[in-house]
Scaffold this motif. Structure first.
Motif, mmCIF file in Angstrom:
data_model
loop_
_atom_site.group_PDB
_atom_site.id
_atom_site.type_symbol
_atom_site.label_atom_id
_atom_site.label_comp_id
_atom_site.label_asym_id
_atom_site.label_seq_id
_atom_site.Cartn_x
_atom_site.Cartn_y
_atom_site.Cartn_z
ATOM 1 N N GLY A 46 3.475 5.974 -5.350
ATOM 2 C CA GLY A 46 3.308 6.033 -6.798
ATOM 3 C C GLY A 46 2.428 7.194 -7.231
ATOM 4 O O GLY A 46 2.625 7.773 -8.305
ATOM 5 N N LEU A 47 1.450 7.556 -6.404
ATOM 6 C CA LEU A 47 0.603 8.712 -6.692
ATOM 7 C C LEU A 47 1.311 10.027 -6.362
ATOM 8 O O LEU A 47 1.152 11.028 -7.068
ATOM 9 C CB LEU A 47 -0.696 8.623 -5.881
ATOM 10 C CG LEU A 47 -1.662 7.492 -6.237
ATOM 11 C CD1 LEU A 47 -2.807 7.456 -5.236
ATOM 12 C CD2 LEU A 47 -2.206 7.673 -7.654
ATOM 13 N N GLU A 48 2.071 10.017 -5.296
ATOM 14 C CA GLU A 48 2.679 11.264 -4.808
ATOM 15 C C GLU A 48 4.014 11.604 -5.466
ATOM 16 O O GLU A 48 4.525 12.714 -5.293
ATOM 17 C CB GLU A 48 2.886 11.158 -3.291
ATOM 18 C CG GLU A 48 1.617 10.939 -2.494
ATOM 19 C CD GLU A 48 0.699 12.139 -2.490
ATOM 20 O OE1 GLU A 48 0.325 12.611 -3.581
ATOM 21 O OE2 GLU A 48 0.350 12.608 -1.399
ATOM 22 N N VAL B 223 0.836 -1.208 0.000
ATOM 23 C CA VAL B 223 0.000 0.000 0.000
ATOM 24 C C VAL B 223 0.865 1.251 0.000
ATOM 25 O O VAL B 223 0.495 2.286 -0.575
ATOM 26 C CB VAL B 223 -0.996 0.010 1.186
ATOM 27 C CG1 VAL B 223 -1.934 -1.170 1.120
ATOM 28 C CG2 VAL B 223 -0.289 0.061 2.527
ATOM 29 N N LEU B 224 2.040 1.161 0.632
ATOM 30 C CA LEU B 224 2.958 2.294 0.624
ATOM 31 C C LEU B 224 3.437 2.590 -0.793
ATOM 32 O O LEU B 224 3.517 3.765 -1.210
ATOM 33 C CB LEU B 224 4.146 1.995 1.533
ATOM 34 C CG LEU B 224 5.189 3.099 1.676
ATOM 35 C CD1 LEU B 224 4.572 4.342 2.297
ATOM 36 C CD2 LEU B 224 6.358 2.607 2.517
ATOM 37 N N ASP C 125 22.444 0.099 -8.225
ATOM 38 C CA ASP C 125 21.427 -0.918 -7.938
ATOM 39 C C ASP C 125 21.745 -1.574 -6.595
ATOM 40 O O ASP C 125 22.850 -2.091 -6.392
ATOM 41 C CB ASP C 125 21.399 -1.972 -9.044
ATOM 42 C CG ASP C 125 20.783 -1.435 -10.329
ATOM 43 O OD1 ASP C 125 19.873 -0.585 -10.226
ATOM 44 O OD2 ASP C 125 21.223 -1.844 -11.417
ATOM 45 N N HIS C 126 20.784 -1.551 -5.692
ATOM 46 C CA HIS C 126 21.000 -2.126 -4.369
ATOM 47 C C HIS C 126 19.669 -2.604 -3.824
ATOM 48 O O HIS C 126 18.632 -1.969 -4.032
ATOM 49 C CB HIS C 126 21.611 -1.077 -3.434
ATOM 50 C CG HIS C 126 22.275 -1.660 -2.224
ATOM 51 N ND1 HIS C 126 21.559 -2.138 -1.138
ATOM 52 C CD2 HIS C 126 23.589 -1.843 -1.920
ATOM 53 C CE1 HIS C 126 22.405 -2.584 -0.228
ATOM 54 N NE2 HIS C 126 23.630 -2.427 -0.659
ATOM 55 N N GLU C 127 19.701 -3.707 -3.103
ATOM 56 C CA GLU C 127 18.473 -4.311 -2.587
ATOM 57 C C GLU C 127 17.768 -3.433 -1.573
ATOM 58 O O GLU C 127 16.578 -3.624 -1.275
ATOM 59 C CB GLU C 127 18.789 -5.666 -1.952
ATOM 60 C CG GLU C 127 19.745 -5.591 -0.774
ATOM 61 C CD GLU C 127 20.059 -6.970 -0.215
ATOM 62 O OE1 GLU C 127 19.454 -7.954 -0.674
ATOM 63 O OE2 GLU C 127 20.919 -7.052 0.700
ATOM 64 N N TRP C 128 18.432 -2.447 -0.993
ATOM 65 C CA TRP C 128 17.805 -1.585 -0.002
ATOM 66 C C TRP C 128 16.869 -0.562 -0.634
ATOM 67 O O TRP C 128 16.026 0.000 0.049
ATOM 68 C CB TRP C 128 18.872 -0.850 0.822
ATOM 69 C CG TRP C 128 19.674 -1.741 1.700
ATOM 70 C CD1 TRP C 128 19.457 -3.073 1.949
ATOM 71 C CD2 TRP C 128 20.838 -1.384 2.439
ATOM 72 N NE1 TRP C 128 20.414 -3.563 2.800
ATOM 73 C CE2 TRP C 128 21.280 -2.551 3.123
ATOM 74 C CE3 TRP C 128 21.562 -0.199 2.606
ATOM 75 C CZ2 TRP C 128 22.399 -2.542 3.943
ATOM 76 C CZ3 TRP C 128 22.683 -0.193 3.433
ATOM 77 C CH2 TRP C 128 23.096 -1.352 4.086
ATOM 78 N N GLY C 129 17.024 -0.278 -1.903
ATOM 79 C CA GLY C 129 16.174 0.686 -2.573
ATOM 80 C C GLY C 129 15.009 -0.007 -3.269
ATOM 81 O O GLY C 129 15.202 -0.668 -4.306
ATOM 82 N N ILE C 130 13.794 0.106 -2.714
ATOM 83 C CA ILE C 130 12.615 -0.553 -3.277
ATOM 84 C C ILE C 130 11.978 0.366 -4.318
ATOM 85 O O ILE C 130 11.511 1.462 -3.992
ATOM 86 C CB ILE C 130 11.606 -0.916 -2.179
ATOM 87 C CG1 ILE C 130 12.295 -1.771 -1.105
ATOM 88 C CG2 ILE C 130 10.402 -1.640 -2.775
ATOM 89 C CD1 ILE C 130 12.895 -3.056 -1.604
ATOM 90 N N ARG C 131 11.942 -0.077 -5.566
ATOM 91 C CA ARG C 131 11.479 0.767 -6.659
ATOM 92 C C ARG C 131 9.955 0.925 -6.641
ATOM 93 O O ARG C 131 9.228 -0.002 -6.325
ATOM 94 C CB ARG C 131 11.942 0.177 -7.992
ATOM 95 C CG ARG C 131 11.736 1.081 -9.190
ATOM 96 C CD ARG C 131 12.405 0.488 -10.414
ATOM 97 N NE ARG C 131 13.853 0.409 -10.244
ATOM 98 C CZ ARG C 131 14.639 -0.409 -10.950
ATOM 99 N NH1 ARG C 131 14.107 -1.206 -11.856
ATOM 100 N NH2 ARG C 131 15.931 -0.402 -10.756
ATOM 101 N N VAL C 132 9.518 2.126 -6.978
ATOM 102 C CA VAL C 132 8.093 2.444 -7.083
ATOM 103 C C VAL C 132 7.773 2.673 -8.540
ATOM 104 O O VAL C 132 8.456 3.452 -9.224
ATOM 105 C CB VAL C 132 7.744 3.708 -6.262
ATOM 106 C CG1 VAL C 132 6.282 4.112 -6.482
ATOM 107 C CG2 VAL C 132 8.019 3.463 -4.777
ATOM 108 N N TYR C 133 6.732 2.015 -9.043
ATOM 109 C CA TYR C 133 6.384 2.128 -10.458
ATOM 110 C C TYR C 133 5.155 3.014 -10.639
ATOM 111 O O TYR C 133 4.357 3.182 -9.730
ATOM 112 C CB TYR C 133 6.136 0.744 -11.051
ATOM 113 C CG TYR C 133 7.361 -0.126 -11.044
ATOM 114 C CD1 TYR C 133 8.321 -0.008 -12.045
ATOM 115 C CD2 TYR C 133 7.581 -1.036 -10.007
ATOM 116 C CE1 TYR C 133 9.470 -0.810 -12.030
ATOM 117 C CE2 TYR C 133 8.724 -1.831 -9.982
ATOM 118 C CZ TYR C 133 9.661 -1.716 -10.999
ATOM 119 O OH TYR C 133 10.781 -2.492 -10.978
#
Length: 345
Positions: free
Chosen positions: A91-93, A85-86, A337-345
């Motif tokens: 993704g909207l903001e 949900v985050l 690229d690093h696993e700590w950064g969660i990508r938002v589409y």
């Protein structure tokens, strides 16, 4: 904003995203009387060149928020669903964050500070309409966001607290939970420090040993020489007097992985050790870290009426704080690229 209601009979309801607006609470809501509330602080970052947006280690914030919720008898939630949900909300903001591509696409855009971010504040409060010191039977989960410009903290002056007069946290207390009761009572001493010309409080506990815990609401580190070793030292989680900071954990992991010259130590240490290290020219640097301050160097620590000068090798930062800060920024903004950064589409 995102909201989701809970009650003891039906559990969690459906999350909703609505325009930002005031909350409607019953005057007898337990959060207003018994401090049944907890919160998190986190950030989302947009890469200036590619436009990609990342949230930094949100799964750890979810775990910590659940721990804080348990400490004040609030309901737990599914941590994976929290991240989902985050991502939808961010993704909207993300349109509020500037990037090179957007500025080139429209002449109506104005130049924004490169490196701005979205600050994210999830919180959970006990609601309901019953007075009485008991576990809440209703609760409300909320996430609000705010765009903020990139912040680079200048070297800070800290005033060590007097454990005889005020402590922020104590063993077996709730200093390791992110609840409002950890912060509201500390504002009094913080105001005193500001009146004396300091930026934040270096919180100590134990009148005799004066153990170092946190700086303001941030975790605190020192780098010093100990014999033939260089040590990076911070207070341990086992004492229960410090918050399990996400930035703190990331710094420890990066230092252990990328700085073999440093011996990384989590242990109780007193402010007197800092004084002695400074007197013997063994103190190399000190810094604090957290979501708000990120990585902020320290230049002065006031203890019992005397100021300890902390070296700043690069003028505005110590060597190790500068390196760690750069590595974290590369991960947060997606420059690597690093696993700590969660990508938002």
């Amino acid at each position: 904003m995102l909201t989701c209601e809970w009650n003891s009979q039906e559990g969690w309801g459906q999350p909703k995203i609505t325009p930002y607006q005031p909350l409607s609470l019953d005057p007898c809501s337990s959060a207003l009387h018994y401090a049944t509330e907890c919160f998190e602080g986190m950030k989302a970052y947009r890469n200036w060149s590619t436009g990609e947006v990342r949230i930094f280690r949100p799964e750890l914030n979810a775990v910590r928020l659940n721990k804080s919720a348990a400490r004040v008898s609030l309901p737990s939630f599914d941590e994976q669903e929290f991240v989902k949900v985050l991502q939808v909300l961010v993704g909207l903001e993300k349109r509020w964050l500037a990037c090179k591509q957007d500025l080139e696409a429209t002449s109506a855009s104005t130049q924004e500070d490169e490196g701005d971010f979205i600050y994210i504040r999830p919180f959970l409060i006990g609601t309901g309409n019953t007075l009485g010191l008991s576990k809440p039977v209703e609760a409300l989960f909320v996430i609000v966001t705010s765009r903020m410009a990139r912040y680079n903290a200048q070297p800070l002056k800290l005033l060590a607290s007097s454990p005889a007069e005020m402590v922020r946290a104590w063993p077996a207390g709730f200093g390791n939970s992110k609840v409002g009761a950890n912060y509201g009572p500390s504002i009094q001493w913080q105001g005193y420090a500001a009146q004396q010309g300091y930026d934040q409080v270096l919180w100590l506990f134990d009148e005799d040993k004066k153990f170092v815990t946190e700086a303001g609401g941030a975790n605190f580190f020192v780098v010093w020489r100990a014999g033939d070793k260089l040590e990076l030292v911070t207070a341990p989680m086992s004492s229960g007097t410090v918050l399990e900071g996400i930035t703190r954990r990331s710094i420890l992991e990066l230092a252990r992985d990328r700085m073999p010259e440093l011996t990384v130590i989590e242990r109780e240490f007193g402010v007197q050790e800092i004084i002695e290290a400074a007197r013997e020219s063994r103190l190399l640097e000190a810094f604090l870290c957290g979501t708000a301050y990120f990585v902020a160097p320290v230049k002065t620590i006031g203890v019992d009426g005397q100021d300890i000068s902390v070296p700043l090798q690069f003028g505005k930062s110590g060597e190790y704080a500068a390196k760690i800060k750069q590595w974290l920024m590369e991960i947060m903004y997606g420059d690597c690229d690093h696993e700590w950064g969660i990508r938002v589409y």
